[in-house]
Design a protein around this motif. Structure first.
Motif, PDB file in Angstrom:
ATOM      1  N   GLY A 280       0.815  -1.210   0.000  1.00  0.00           N
ATOM      2  CA  GLY A 280       0.000   0.000   0.000  1.00  0.00           C
ATOM      3  C   GLY A 280       0.847   1.257   0.000  1.00  0.00           C
ATOM      4  N   SER A 281       0.495   2.233  -0.850  1.00  0.00           N
ATOM      5  CA  SER A 281       1.297   3.447  -0.982  1.00  0.00           C
ATOM      6  C   SER A 281       1.244   4.314   0.266  1.00  0.00           C
ATOM      7  N   GLU A 282       0.162   4.229   1.030  1.00  0.00           N
ATOM      8  CA  GLU A 282       0.039   5.040   2.242  1.00  0.00           C
ATOM      9  C   GLU A 282       0.264   4.213   3.503  1.00  0.00           C
ATOM     10  N   SER A 283      -0.300   3.015   3.567  1.00  0.00           N
ATOM     11  CA  SER A 283      -0.192   2.199   4.779  1.00  0.00           C
ATOM     12  C   SER A 283       1.137   1.463   4.883  1.00  0.00           C
ATOM     13  N   GLY A 284       1.732   1.146   3.739  1.00  0.00           N
ATOM     14  CA  GLY A 284       2.963   0.361   3.745  1.00  0.00           C
ATOM     15  C   GLY A 284       2.717  -1.115   3.978  1.00  0.00           C
ATOM     16  N   LYS A 285       1.471  -1.494   4.139  1.00  0.00           N
ATOM     17  CA  LYS A 285       1.120  -2.897   4.361  1.00  0.00           C
ATOM     18  C   LYS A 285       1.112  -3.653   3.035  1.00  0.00           C
ATOM     19  N   THR A 286       1.352  -4.946   3.103  1.00  0.00           N
ATOM     20  CA  THR A 286       1.337  -5.783   1.912  1.00  0.00           C
ATOM     21  C   THR A 286      -0.046  -6.407   1.750  1.00  0.00           C
ATOM     22  N   PHE A 287      -0.601  -6.268   0.533  1.00  0.00           N
ATOM     23  CA  PHE A 287      -1.936  -6.786   0.249  1.00  0.00           C
ATOM     24  C   PHE A 287      -1.849  -7.916  -0.764  1.00  0.00           C
ATOM     25  N   PRO A 288      -2.680  -8.958  -0.621  1.00  0.00           N
ATOM     26  CA  PRO A 288      -2.658 -10.083  -1.567  1.00  0.00           C
ATOM     27  C   PRO A 288      -3.204  -9.669  -2.925  1.00  0.00           C
ATOM     28  N   SER A 289      -2.893 -10.461  -3.925  1.00  0.00           N
ATOM     29  CA  SER A 289      -3.378 -10.181  -5.274  1.00  0.00           C
ATOM     30  C   SER A 289      -4.899 -10.300  -5.333  1.00  0.00           C
ATOM     31  N   PRO A 290      -5.568  -9.310  -5.891  1.00  0.00           N
ATOM     32  CA  PRO A 290      -7.023  -9.415  -6.061  1.00  0.00           C
ATOM     33  C   PRO A 290      -7.409 -10.203  -7.302  1.00  0.00           C
ATOM     34  N   GLY A 291      -6.420 -10.694  -8.058  1.00  0.00           N
ATOM     35  CA  GLY A 291      -6.705 -11.493  -9.246  1.00  0.00           C
ATOM     36  C   GLY A 291      -6.776 -10.643 -10.503  1.00  0.00           C
ATOM     37  N   ALA A 292      -7.499 -11.173 -11.494  1.00  0.00           N
ATOM     38  CA  ALA A 292      -7.591 -10.501 -12.792  1.00  0.00           C
ATOM     39  C   ALA A 292      -8.618  -9.375 -12.740  1.00  0.00           C
ATOM     40  N   ARG A 293      -8.245  -8.269 -13.311  1.00  0.00           N
ATOM     41  CA  ARG A 293      -9.107  -7.083 -13.357  1.00  0.00           C
ATOM     42  C   ARG A 293      -8.758  -6.290 -14.634  1.00  0.00           C
ATOM     43  N   LYS A 294      -9.571  -5.287 -14.918  1.00  0.00           N
ATOM     44  CA  LYS A 294      -9.194  -4.336 -15.956  1.00  0.00           C
ATOM     45  C   LYS A 294      -8.006  -3.511 -15.454  1.00  0.00           C
ATOM     46  N   LEU A 295      -7.145  -3.136 -16.369  1.00  0.00           N
ATOM     47  CA  LEU A 295      -5.918  -2.443 -15.992  1.00  0.00           C
ATOM     48  C   LEU A 295      -6.182  -1.171 -15.199  1.00  0.00           C
ATOM     49  N   ASN A 296      -7.194  -0.395 -15.584  1.00  0.00           N
ATOM     50  CA  ASN A 296      -7.429   0.874 -14.878  1.00  0.00           C
ATOM     51  C   ASN A 296      -7.928   0.658 -13.450  1.00  0.00           C
ATOM     52  N   ALA A 297      -8.346  -0.584 -13.113  1.00  0.00           N
ATOM     53  CA  ALA A 297      -8.780  -0.855 -11.736  1.00  0.00           C
ATOM     54  C   ALA A 297      -7.603  -0.770 -10.769  1.00  0.00           C
ATOM     55  N   SER A 298      -6.411  -1.068 -11.228  1.00  0.00           N
ATOM     56  CA  SER A 298      -5.246  -1.017 -10.352  1.00  0.00           C
ATOM     57  C   SER A 298      -5.000   0.415  -9.869  1.00  0.00           C
ATOM     58  N   TYR A 299      -5.195   1.375 -10.755  1.00  0.00           N
ATOM     59  CA  TYR A 299      -5.018   2.774 -10.379  1.00  0.00           C
ATOM     60  C   TYR A 299      -6.087   3.194  -9.372  1.00  0.00           C
ATOM     61  N   SER A 300      -7.313   2.737  -9.604  1.00  0.00           N
ATOM     62  CA  SER A 300      -8.409   3.087  -8.691  1.00  0.00           C
ATOM     63  C   SER A 300      -8.182   2.501  -7.302  1.00  0.00           C
ATOM     64  N   MET A 301      -7.531   1.354  -7.220  1.00  0.00           N
ATOM     65  CA  MET A 301      -7.332   0.684  -5.935  1.00  0.00           C
ATOM     66  C   MET A 301      -6.245   1.335  -5.087  1.00  0.00           C
ATOM     67  N   ASP A 302      -5.109   1.717  -5.720  1.00  0.00           N
ATOM     68  CA  ASP A 302      -4.022   2.286  -4.910  1.00  0.00           C
ATOM     69  C   ASP A 302      -3.129   3.256  -5.678  1.00  0.00           C
ATOM     70  N   GLY A 303      -3.680   3.874  -6.689  1.00  0.00           N
ATOM     71  CA  GLY A 303      -2.964   4.956  -7.335  1.00  0.00           C
ATOM     72  C   GLY A 303      -1.813   4.546  -8.233  1.00  0.00           C
ATOM     73  N   ALA A 304      -0.883   5.488  -8.408  1.00  0.00           N
ATOM     74  CA  ALA A 304       0.190   5.353  -9.384  1.00  0.00           C
ATOM     75  C   ALA A 304       1.109   4.172  -9.123  1.00  0.00           C
ATOM     76  N   THR A 305       1.482   3.948  -7.869  1.00  0.00           N
ATOM     77  CA  THR A 305       2.450   2.883  -7.590  1.00  0.00           C
ATOM     78  C   THR A 305       1.896   1.497  -7.906  1.00  0.00           C
ATOM     79  N   LEU A 306       0.596   1.264  -7.655  1.00  0.00           N
ATOM     80  CA  LEU A 306       0.024  -0.034  -8.002  1.00  0.00           C
ATOM     81  C   LEU A 306      -0.133  -0.164  -9.512  1.00  0.00           C
ATOM     82  N   LEU A 307      -0.415   0.930 -10.194  1.00  0.00           N
ATOM     83  CA  LEU A 307      -0.480   0.888 -11.655  1.00  0.00           C
ATOM     84  C   LEU A 307       0.886   0.510 -12.225  1.00  0.00           C
ATOM     85  N   VAL A 308       1.944   1.117 -11.719  1.00  0.00           N
ATOM     86  CA  VAL A 308       3.297   0.776 -12.170  1.00  0.00           C
ATOM     87  C   VAL A 308       3.609  -0.686 -11.869  1.00  0.00           C
ATOM     88  N   ARG A 309       3.269  -1.110 -10.668  1.00  0.00           N
ATOM     89  CA  ARG A 309       3.507  -2.499 -10.259  1.00  0.00           C
ATOM     90  C   ARG A 309       2.774  -3.471 -11.193  1.00  0.00           C
TER      91      ARG A 309
END
Length: 401
Positions: A191-220
């Motif tokens: 997590g970009s703010e919490s620093g906690k590690t979150f499990p994979s939510p599985g397959a999603r549309k690419l833009n969902a990654s940005y909605s979930m945790d912003g730029a760093t998850l999109l890059v990841r």
């Protein structure tokens, strides 16, 4: 010798204003002075003597050390060579001070808000530099009237409206659009703010990654699904995009056909025309009339290349009345990673300009077909080949449909 009477004498008195001759030392030697046995020489140094003659020897040469008539008293000709050198040095100093001042002013305005060091399990770096360029639907700083004029709607938060990989490599530059509806795996992430590690939510549309945790998850997510390391991140919202276009005085585009879309506000006739900020935003956001997300990504690439081509011209760079408004509009709303500098930003724009000029490759991510929720599935065999060529600094030969 005549004695002058004290008073009442006969005969003229001497003129009191005339100095008496002063005998020279030579007079004591019986004619050995200046004039021999003649009358003694009047030196003229006595009180009341006024110079009206020609000086020591006559002939108009004047008193030594004083300006007189003739060439010796003329004003010297100007040294134009020296003046030109001084002028050039002064101009160079002014340009240097202006350039340094502009650099530090612009550098201070960059919003370095993305920490890529928090991204987990990053791929190894290959040849060249890779940028992830994101257009978000952020409405930050927009008034209600702005939202209405730009047809942005009133949704809160922000989502990715466009995503482009730009690779600057030794064999040319490559722009690869990532459809927002790409069906990918969102991996385990920190997590970009919490620093906690979150499990994979599985397959999603690419833009969902940005909605979930912003730029760093999109890059990841992009790195996980491509194997290509992202060196720099740049993101701009609706308002900033429109302001940059307006600061440039509009961007010229060749519209391929008549376009009318009430959702984005697009309303264009076919042909070459100059788009202002609101029109440009409508053009790159047009999705429903375009028929697919793939068609929209092609329009976005065309426009961004045209934008970079116009922004990176001498008429923009050396004209402060265009340069400063453009930089001010863009840098105030441009969000980048913490390691991004102005030279990196300039490299990004020049690479986009090069692609628009035919010095690179512009393509969509290779697609194999449809996937759940109306999404698009990548052709992973061609994706792997494409990424391999980029990482190895090879000429890109992969093409998308």
């Amino acid at each position: 010798m005549t004695d002058w009477p004290n008073s009442g004498g006969v005969g003229p008195r001497p003129d009191p204003t005339r100095a008496m001759p002063t005998p020279r030392r030579g007079d004591d030697y019986g004619g050995g002075g200046y004039g021999g046995g003649h009358a003694s020489y009047d030196s003229g140094y006595n009180t009341g003597q006024v110079y009206a003659g020609s000086g020591y020897g006559g002939g108009g040469q004047g008193v030594p050390g004083h300006a007189g008539p003739g060439p010796a008293g003329a004003r010297p000709a100007p040294d134009w060579g020296r003046r030109v050198k001084v002028g050039l040095v002064t101009l160079l100093v002014v340009l240097l001070v202006w350039s340094v001042g502009t650099y530090f002013w612009a550098d201070s305005k960059l919003r370095r808000e993305v920490d890529l060091s928090t991204v987990m399990d990053r791929p190894e770096k290959g040849e060249g530099t890779t940028y992830l360029i994101v257009g978000s639907d952020s409405r930050e700083g927009l008034s209600e009237e702005d939202r209405k004029n730009l047809h942005t709607g009133s949704a809160e938060g922000k989502r990715t409206d466009s995503m482009i990989l730009l690779h600057v490599g030794p064999e040319g530059n490559t722009m690869v659009s990532l459809p927002r509806d790409s069906w990918v795996t969102i991996p385990e992430f920190k997590g970009s703010e919490s620093g906690k590690t979150f499990p994979s939510p599985g397959a999603r549309k690419l833009n969902a990654s940005y909605s979930m945790d912003g730029a760093t998850l999109l890059v990841r997510t992009v790195e996980y699904n491509t194997g290509l390391r992202i060196d720099h991140y740049a993101e701009i919202g609706f308002g900033g995009f429109a302001e940059i276009v307006d600061a440039l005085g509009g961007v010229e585009m060749d519209i391929p056909r008549d376009i009318k879309d009430k959702n984005s506000g697009a309303d264009f006739k076919k042909g070459r025309q100059t788009l202002d900020g609101a029109q440009a935003l409508a053009f790159v956001r047009n999705r429903y009339e375009a028929g697919s997300d793939l068609e929209r990504t092609k329009n976005q690439q065309k426009f961004l290349s045209a934008l970079a081509d116009q922004a990176a011209t001498p008429s923009t760079i050396i004209n402060p009345f265009t340069l400063y408004p453009t930089l001010g509009a863009g840098l105030d709303t441009l969000i980048v990673d913490e390691d991004m500098g102005l030279f990196d930003l300039a490299s990004m724009f020049w690479a986009m300009k090069g692609v628009s000029g035919g010095e690179g490759v512009s393509m969509n991510m290779p697609i194999a077909g449809s996937a759940p929720q109306g999404s698009l599935r990548w052709d992973m065999a061609r994706v792997k080949q494409l990424v391999g060529q980029l990482k190895n600094g090879e000429k890109v030969t992969v093409r998308a449909d």
